[in-house]
Design a protein around this motif. Sequence first.
Motif, PDB file in Angstrom:
ATOM      1  N   LYS A   6       6.864   9.416 -39.353  1.00 33.13           N
ATOM      2  CA  LYS A   6       6.299   9.519 -38.010  1.00 33.13           C
ATOM      3  C   LYS A   6       7.284   8.974 -36.974  1.00 33.13           C
ATOM      4  O   LYS A   6       7.483   9.572 -35.902  1.00 33.13           O
ATOM      5  N   ALA A   7       7.911   7.850 -37.274  1.00 33.39           N
ATOM      6  CA  ALA A   7       8.854   7.242 -36.333  1.00 33.39           C
ATOM      7  C   ALA A   7      10.048   8.139 -36.070  1.00 33.39           C
ATOM      8  O   ALA A   7      10.630   8.120 -34.979  1.00 33.39           O
ATOM      9  N   GLU A   8      10.422   8.949 -37.070  1.00 33.23           N
ATOM     10  CA  GLU A   8      11.561   9.851 -36.884  1.00 33.23           C
ATOM     11  C   GLU A   8      11.206  11.048 -36.021  1.00 33.23           C
ATOM     12  O   GLU A   8      12.013  11.480 -35.183  1.00 33.23           O
ATOM     13  N   TYR A   9      10.004  11.589 -36.201  1.00 26.26           N
ATOM     14  CA  TYR A   9       9.650  12.843 -35.524  1.00 26.26           C
ATOM     15  C   TYR A   9       8.749  12.656 -34.313  1.00 26.26           C
ATOM     16  O   TYR A   9       8.694  13.537 -33.455  1.00 26.26           O
ATOM     17  N   ASP A  10       8.036  11.543 -34.223  1.00 26.20           N
ATOM     18  CA  ASP A  10       7.157  11.295 -33.079  1.00 26.20           C
ATOM     19  C   ASP A  10       7.105   9.792 -32.810  1.00 26.20           C
ATOM     20  O   ASP A  10       6.061   9.153 -32.971  1.00 26.20           O
ATOM     21  N   PRO A  11       8.218   9.199 -32.402  1.00 25.35           N
ATOM     22  CA  PRO A  11       8.271   7.739 -32.243  1.00 25.35           C
ATOM     23  C   PRO A  11       7.339   7.207 -31.156  1.00 25.35           C
ATOM     24  O   PRO A  11       6.941   6.035 -31.202  1.00 25.35           O
ATOM     25  N   ASP A  12       6.971   8.050 -30.180  1.00 24.62           N
ATOM     26  CA  ASP A  12       6.090   7.611 -29.096  1.00 24.62           C
ATOM     27  C   ASP A  12       4.614   7.888 -29.388  1.00 24.62           C
ATOM     28  O   ASP A  12       3.763   7.663 -28.525  1.00 24.62           O
ATOM     29  N   ASN A  13       4.348   8.398 -30.586  1.00 25.00           N
ATOM     30  CA  ASN A  13       2.963   8.693 -30.992  1.00 25.00           C
ATOM     31  C   ASN A  13       2.276   9.643 -30.011  1.00 25.00           C
ATOM     32  O   ASN A  13       1.120   9.447 -29.629  1.00 25.00           O
ATOM     33  N   VAL A  14       2.995  10.666 -29.621  1.00 25.64           N
ATOM     34  CA  VAL A  14       2.421  11.690 -28.748  1.00 25.64           C
ATOM     35  C   VAL A  14       1.253  12.383 -29.439  1.00 25.64           C
ATOM     36  O   VAL A  14       0.192  12.619 -28.836  1.00 25.64           O
ATOM     37  N   PHE A  15       1.434  12.705 -30.726  1.00 27.08           N
ATOM     38  CA  PHE A  15       0.382  13.382 -31.483  1.00 27.08           C
ATOM     39  C   PHE A  15      -0.484  12.320 -32.163  1.00 27.08           C
ATOM     40  O   PHE A  15      -0.335  12.009 -33.347  1.00 27.08           O
ATOM     41  N   ARG A  16      -1.368  11.744 -31.376  1.00 23.93           N
ATOM     42  CA  ARG A  16      -2.189  10.626 -31.845  1.00 23.93           C
ATOM     43  C   ARG A  16      -3.678  10.948 -31.880  1.00 23.93           C
ATOM     44  O   ARG A  16      -4.475  10.139 -32.349  1.00 23.93           O
ATOM     45  N   HIS A  17      -4.058  12.100 -31.344  1.00 28.29           N
ATOM     46  CA  HIS A  17      -5.475  12.460 -31.335  1.00 28.29           C
ATOM     47  C   HIS A  17      -5.790  13.198 -32.636  1.00 28.29           C
ATOM     48  O   HIS A  17      -5.930  14.416 -32.687  1.00 28.29           O
ATOM     49  N   ASN A  18      -5.884  12.412 -33.690  1.00 28.09           N
ATOM     50  CA  ASN A  18      -6.044  12.916 -35.052  1.00 28.09           C
ATOM     51  C   ASN A  18      -6.362  11.716 -35.942  1.00 28.09           C
ATOM     52  O   ASN A  18      -6.634  10.626 -35.421  1.00 28.09           O
ATOM     53  N   HIS A  19      -6.331  11.899 -37.252  1.00 26.73           N
ATOM     54  CA  HIS A  19      -6.359  10.748 -38.156  1.00 26.73           C
ATOM     55  C   HIS A  19      -4.962  10.131 -38.068  1.00 26.73           C
ATOM     56  O   HIS A  19      -4.064  10.469 -38.840  1.00 26.73           O
ATOM     57  N   ASN A  20      -4.818   9.212 -37.148  1.00 22.58           N
ATOM     58  CA  ASN A  20      -3.491   8.856 -36.681  1.00 22.58           C
ATOM     59  C   ASN A  20      -2.729   7.965 -37.650  1.00 22.58           C
ATOM     60  O   ASN A  20      -3.275   7.034 -38.237  1.00 22.58           O
ATOM     61  N   ILE A  21      -1.444   8.304 -37.780  1.00 26.17           N
ATOM     62  CA  ILE A  21      -0.468   7.486 -38.481  1.00 26.17           C
ATOM     63  C   ILE A  21       0.448   6.889 -37.433  1.00 26.17           C
ATOM     64  O   ILE A  21       1.189   7.600 -36.757  1.00 26.17           O
ATOM     65  N   ALA A  22       0.356   5.576 -37.257  1.00 27.16           N
ATOM     66  CA  ALA A  22       1.160   4.915 -36.238  1.00 27.16           C
ATOM     67  C   ALA A  22       2.624   4.899 -36.657  1.00 27.16           C
ATOM     68  O   ALA A  22       2.937   4.614 -37.812  1.00 27.16           O
ATOM     69  N   PRO A  23       3.561   5.189 -35.749  1.00 24.41           N
ATOM     70  CA  PRO A  23       4.980   5.151 -36.128  1.00 24.41           C
ATOM     71  C   PRO A  23       5.419   3.744 -36.477  1.00 24.41           C
ATOM     72  O   PRO A  23       4.957   2.761 -35.908  1.00 24.41           O
ATOM     73  N   ALA A  24       6.312   3.667 -37.459  1.00 27.64           N
ATOM     74  CA  ALA A  24       6.876   2.368 -37.814  1.00 27.64           C
ATOM     75  C   ALA A  24       7.691   1.829 -36.677  1.00 27.64           C
ATOM     76  O   ALA A  24       8.330   2.583 -35.913  1.00 27.64           O
ATOM     77  N   THR A  25       7.685   0.520 -36.515  1.00 26.05           N
ATOM     78  CA  THR A  25       8.525  -0.109 -35.521  1.00 26.05           C
ATOM     79  C   THR A  25       9.787  -0.655 -36.188  1.00 26.05           C
ATOM     80  O   THR A  25       9.789  -0.982 -37.355  1.00 26.05           O
ATOM     81  N   SER A  26      10.861  -0.749 -35.418  1.00 28.78           N
ATOM     82  CA  SER A  26      12.136  -1.176 -35.980  1.00 28.78           C
ATOM     83  C   SER A  26      12.072  -2.644 -36.364  1.00 28.78           C
ATOM     84  O   SER A  26      11.371  -3.427 -35.749  1.00 28.78           O
TER      85      SER A  26
END
Length: 461
Positions: A441-461
């Motif tokens: 998720k962090a690689e392809y959507d680091p800002d969590n744009v696609f969050r209106h779903n069963h959301n997977i939060a992007p990893a933080t560095s």
Amino acid sequence: MGPHVSESALAGLVEDLAGEVLVPGDPGYDEARVIHNGMIDRRPAVIAQCANQADVSNAILFGREAQLPIAVRGGGHSVAGTSVIDGALVVDLRRMHTVVVDPEDMTVRVDGGTTMGQMDHACQPFHVATTGGRVSTTGVGGFTLGGGSGWLERKFGLASDNLLAADLITAEGKHVHTDAQENPDLFWALHGGGGNFGVATSLTLRLHQLPRMSMAMLFFLPDDAPEIVRTFRDLAAGAPDGFGGGVIYMPAPPEPFVPEDVVGRLICGTLFTYAGPVEEIRELVAPLMALKPVVEIVQDVPYAELQSMLDDPPGLRNYWSAEYLTGLPDTAVDVFCDRGAGIPAGLPIQHVLFLMGGAVAREGAQYPQPWRTAPWVLHPFATWEDAADDERAEQWVRDVRADARPWSIDAVYLNFVGAEGEQRVVDSYGEENYRRLRAVKAEYDPDNVFRHNHNIAPATS
């Protein structure tokens, strides 16, 4: 249109899209925002009815520039209504529904807005199929990326097991192709990770020969339901992979094949599906038929027709959930039957046990789907019309889940549930898988744009 959408920006989107742009007040806007669950009544700021991949990219870039939440609509069957959000940009894929069947390579390529019915009907003339959802209006994209459980899963695996390639538009508006060799981490994540990583504009799926399909649907009055369910369970334990099906409590529908004195009464039904001829399924269900059903339908059935048998009309209020079970001992059967016998009067609730196992349990251990090893899934499925019944319908579903706790695992196929909290999502992938999904998720959507779903939060560095 909301504070972030200027007239000039909107005009630019209209010019950029081959499809249509709708905002509140436009003809067709109210129709376009309606989804399957009648409980959801939301008003997005902009609906971008995309006609091609470039439209999807342009719509995402517009939404981000306007600082709008972004929702993605395929079939619109999420019980939580995640495909339409107040004040959001909706990337509506329904105009993108081309299906290309290749019977020589045994593949089918579908656009991101294709429904299950559109795919099944395109495949049927070639006597081929892949695992699809049990409702024909379900979107192929969300269904497959969420895992994909259906009648053929014991024979051919989950829909995601048959995913060969996908094309996505990322949160940056870029096109990404993925398959087992190209972007393999993303490909792995799409086996259950849903729409967290981008908008799927096309999917390529493996096909299988399916020359014949048959079914056995038997309705019983519920007095002897424990015996019926135990008989079904014991038959299913020895059934070949071609068999699927389940047990259901529900009010008998007003169909021509249901006797008038049974219509509206609570029944305990069994449904066997079989990737093969009716003669073989008839032999398998003989012990159930000996229990004297009040409705008995055993016949060959085209797969596309079978896929639409459980279609509900749109606009009903919906609330459902699921628990995946380690087994179905007699005590669990009794609990299931007790709850089924107590379905509240006047509510068209479906109290369902689906059979799993077969190819689902044998394959796909490398994917983030720990629920696939369970032999049974309990799926309380409430639909109703009157908002005054909301509380008792939802409570009934929650009570069914509580009943199942002694036999349930923590993981669940997320397409079967609504918004049940972050921990439910984490449990359904397992902590190790969830960490890996967060990295993708962090690689392809680091800002969590696609969050209106069963959301997977992007990893933080």
